[in-house]
Design a protein around this motif. Structure first.
Motif, PDB file in Angstrom:
ATOM      1  N   UNK A 108       0.820  -1.213   0.000  1.00 30.14           N
ATOM      2  CA  UNK A 108       0.000   0.000   0.000  1.00 30.14           C
ATOM      3  C   UNK A 108       0.844   1.247   0.000  1.00 30.14           C
ATOM      4  N   UNK A 109       0.349   2.301  -0.655  1.00 26.10           N
ATOM      5  CA  UNK A 109       1.055   3.561  -0.693  1.00 26.10           C
ATOM      6  C   UNK A 109       1.186   4.111   0.717  1.00 26.10           C
ATOM      7  N   UNK A 110       2.357   4.668   1.015  1.00 22.46           N
ATOM      8  CA  UNK A 110       2.582   5.227   2.333  1.00 22.46           C
ATOM      9  C   UNK A 110       3.187   4.235   3.316  1.00 22.46           C
ATOM     10  N   UNK A 111       3.516   3.036   2.885  1.00 23.23           N
ATOM     11  CA  UNK A 111       4.127   2.042   3.757  1.00 23.23           C
ATOM     12  C   UNK A 111       5.420   2.614   4.336  1.00 23.23           C
ATOM     13  N   UNK A 112       5.635   2.396   5.633  1.00 21.03           N
ATOM     14  CA  UNK A 112       6.833   2.938   6.270  1.00 21.03           C
ATOM     15  C   UNK A 112       8.072   2.350   5.624  1.00 21.03           C
ATOM     16  N   UNK A 113       9.119   3.172   5.578  1.00 18.83           N
ATOM     17  CA  UNK A 113      10.307   2.742   4.852  1.00 18.83           C
ATOM     18  C   UNK A 113      11.096   1.709   5.628  1.00 18.83           C
ATOM     19  N   UNK A 114      11.807   0.892   4.887  1.00 14.03           N
ATOM     20  CA  UNK A 114      12.779  -0.003   5.472  1.00 14.03           C
ATOM     21  C   UNK A 114      14.127   0.712   5.414  1.00 14.03           C
ATOM     22  N   UNK A 115      14.832   0.738   6.528  1.00 14.20           N
ATOM     23  CA  UNK A 115      16.130   1.404   6.565  1.00 14.20           C
ATOM     24  C   UNK A 115      17.214   0.351   6.688  1.00 14.20           C
ATOM     25  N   UNK A 116      18.167   0.409   5.781  1.00 14.68           N
ATOM     26  CA  UNK A 116      19.264  -0.554   5.758  1.00 14.68           C
ATOM     27  C   UNK A 116      20.583   0.187   5.971  1.00 14.68           C
ATOM     28  N   UNK A 117      21.401  -0.332   6.871  1.00 13.81           N
ATOM     29  CA  UNK A 117      22.687   0.292   7.172  1.00 13.81           C
ATOM     30  C   UNK A 117      23.794  -0.686   6.809  1.00 13.81           C
ATOM     31  N   UNK A 118      24.756  -0.219   6.005  1.00  7.43           N
ATOM     32  CA  UNK A 118      25.861  -1.062   5.584  1.00  7.43           C
ATOM     33  C   UNK A 118      27.175  -0.426   6.028  1.00  7.43           C
ATOM     34  N   UNK A 119      28.259  -1.202   6.046  1.00 10.22           N
ATOM     35  CA  UNK A 119      29.551  -0.641   6.449  1.00 10.22           C
ATOM     36  C   UNK A 119      29.910   0.577   5.610  1.00 10.22           C
ATOM     37  N   UNK A 120      30.557   1.564   6.263  1.00  8.48           N
ATOM     38  CA  UNK A 120      30.941   2.768   5.553  1.00  8.48           C
ATOM     39  C   UNK A 120      29.882   3.853   5.660  1.00  8.48           C
ATOM     40  N   UNK A 121      28.972   3.718   6.650  1.00  7.58           N
ATOM     41  CA  UNK A 121      27.949   4.743   6.913  1.00  7.58           C
ATOM     42  C   UNK A 121      27.074   5.016   5.699  1.00  7.58           C
ATOM     43  N   UNK A 122      26.660   3.961   5.020  1.00  9.39           N
ATOM     44  CA  UNK A 122      25.698   4.090   3.936  1.00  9.39           C
ATOM     45  C   UNK A 122      24.316   3.703   4.475  1.00  9.39           C
ATOM     46  N   UNK A 123      23.359   4.614   4.361  1.00  8.33           N
ATOM     47  CA  UNK A 123      22.019   4.371   4.883  1.00  8.33           C
ATOM     48  C   UNK A 123      21.033   4.458   3.733  1.00  8.33           C
ATOM     49  N   UNK A 124      20.175   3.466   3.631  1.00 12.85           N
ATOM     50  CA  UNK A 124      19.209   3.391   2.522  1.00 12.85           C
ATOM     51  C   UNK A 124      17.807   3.262   3.083  1.00 12.85           C
ATOM     52  N   UNK A 125      16.881   4.052   2.553  1.00 17.55           N
ATOM     53  CA  UNK A 125      15.478   3.961   2.938  1.00 17.55           C
ATOM     54  C   UNK A 125      14.608   3.678   1.733  1.00 17.55           C
ATOM     55  N   UNK A 126      13.593   2.833   1.897  1.00 14.95           N
ATOM     56  CA  UNK A 126      12.700   2.463   0.800  1.00 14.95           C
ATOM     57  C   UNK A 126      11.262   2.646   1.260  1.00 14.95           C
ATOM     58  N   UNK A 127      10.446   3.249   0.416  1.00 12.05           N
ATOM     59  CA  UNK A 127       9.023   3.393   0.731  1.00 12.05           C
ATOM     60  C   UNK A 127       8.210   3.310  -0.553  1.00 12.05           C
ATOM     61  N   UNK A 128       6.986   2.804  -0.420  1.00 12.14           N
ATOM     62  CA  UNK A 128       6.095   2.668  -1.565  1.00 12.14           C
ATOM     63  C   UNK A 128       5.271   3.943  -1.705  1.00 12.14           C
ATOM     64  N   UNK A 129       5.445   4.654  -2.828  1.00 11.33           N
ATOM     65  CA  UNK A 129       4.754   5.917  -3.093  1.00 11.33           C
ATOM     66  C   UNK A 129       4.447   6.013  -4.581  1.00 11.33           C
ATOM     67  N   UNK A 130       3.333   6.645  -4.934  1.00 13.36           N
ATOM     68  CA  UNK A 130       2.971   6.854  -6.334  1.00 13.36           C
ATOM     69  C   UNK A 130       2.922   5.546  -7.122  1.00 13.36           C
ATOM     70  N   UNK A 131       2.571   4.452  -6.458  1.00 20.84           N
ATOM     71  CA  UNK A 131       2.493   3.176  -7.146  1.00 20.84           C
ATOM     72  C   UNK A 131       3.835   2.566  -7.467  1.00 20.84           C
ATOM     73  N   UNK A 132       4.902   3.127  -6.906  1.00 19.62           N
ATOM     74  CA  UNK A 132       6.258   2.634  -7.174  1.00 19.62           C
ATOM     75  C   UNK A 132       7.039   2.569  -5.868  1.00 19.62           C
ATOM     76  N   UNK A 133       8.227   1.992  -5.930  1.00 20.81           N
ATOM     77  CA  UNK A 133       9.117   2.011  -4.789  1.00 20.81           C
ATOM     78  C   UNK A 133      10.139   3.142  -4.959  1.00 20.81           C
ATOM     79  N   UNK A 134      10.174   4.037  -3.987  1.00 26.56           N
ATOM     80  CA  UNK A 134      11.190   5.086  -3.955  1.00 26.56           C
ATOM     81  C   UNK A 134      12.309   4.651  -3.024  1.00 26.56           C
ATOM     82  N   UNK A 135      13.527   4.896  -3.459  1.00 26.11           N
ATOM     83  CA  UNK A 135      14.676   4.546  -2.627  1.00 26.11           C
ATOM     84  C   UNK A 135      15.595   5.753  -2.491  1.00 26.11           C
ATOM     85  N   UNK A 136      15.997   6.034  -1.260  1.00 29.59           N
ATOM     86  CA  UNK A 136      16.960   7.096  -0.981  1.00 29.59           C
ATOM     87  C   UNK A 136      18.188   6.473  -0.328  1.00 29.59           C
ATOM     88  N   UNK A 137      19.345   6.763  -0.859  1.00 27.74           N
ATOM     89  CA  UNK A 137      20.589   6.257  -0.298  1.00 27.74           C
ATOM     90  C   UNK A 137      21.505   7.427   0.011  1.00 27.74           C
TER      91      UNK A 137
END
Length: 206
Positions: free
Chosen positions: A16-45
């Motif tokens: 469903x649109x507006x689903x809370x993002x999943x946050x993934x943390x990897x070595x080297x201080x890389x943080x990624x968030x994913x959320x379902x919006x506009x019928x698609x998956x948006x990802x911010x890294x």
């Protein structure tokens, strides 16, 4: 220096649109968030920043996305634009200033391009079922019927309301939404030392 990468996956997705993002943390201080919006998956890294700082930036980015989705997304049954499409052919419908601003810019662009860019393509998208997994080829009669409802001249902005001058008109703001998100997110992260970077050529880049 922080680098923000914005990606949008193509196509419809089940969550469903507006689903809370999943946050993934990897070595080297890389943080990624994913959320379902506009019928698609948006990802911010976000790279090379502290975990706490990155989480704040990601949440701020998603808040901006959600504001625009609530106003302009046809994927949300409770959005402003869905309400307008349902009712504006019968009566003027109130619209927020942010949505009216987007509509004004879109209508100006439609006029400047002599209709090459046109936000009243909603009936065409529905006719061809382009948002479904099984698009179809309509009949010539169906195409003729829908073409009679296409044209920015059928959209009237007056004060704080939107009115359609003809039954069957429907606005689709997917093209405008990507541009608006791009400008807003650039503003959100303007204080960073490095510019926002876009990647994944196979995705629809904001």
């Amino acid at each position: 220096a922080a680098i923000l990468i914005v990606m949008m996956a193509l196509g419809c997705a089940a969550p469903p649109s507006g689903q809370r993002e999943q946050v993934h943390i990897t070595p080297g201080a890389t943080v990624r968030g994913v959320r379902h919006l506009f019928g698609c998956f948006f990802e911010f890294t976000i790279l090379d920043v502290r975990e706490d700082d990155a989480s704040v930036l990601i949440e701020e980015a998603f808040r901006e996305c959600e504001k625009i989705e609530a106003a302009s997304s046809v994927w949300r049954p409770d959005s402003e634009i869905v309400n307008i499409n349902k009712n504006a052919s019968r009566t003027p419908v109130a619209a927020s200033e942010s949505l009216r601003s987007m509509l004004r810019q879109a209508l100006d662009l439609s006029e400047a391009t002599e209709g090459v860019f046109d936000i009243t393509v909603g009936p065409v998208i529905e006719l061809y079922q382009l948002r479904s997994q099984t698009p179809r080829i309509p009949t010539p009669a169906e195409i003729a019927r829908v073409r009679a409802c296409i044209g920015s001249g059928f959209v009237e902005l007056s004060g704080s309301t939107v009115k359609y001058k003809k039954d069957g008109v429907a606005i689709d703001l997917d093209g405008c939404t990507k541009a608006t998100l791009s400008m807003l997110l650039r503003r959100c992260f303007a204080a960073g030392e490095s510019p926002m970077q876009y990647c994944r050529p196979e995705a629809a880049v904001l």
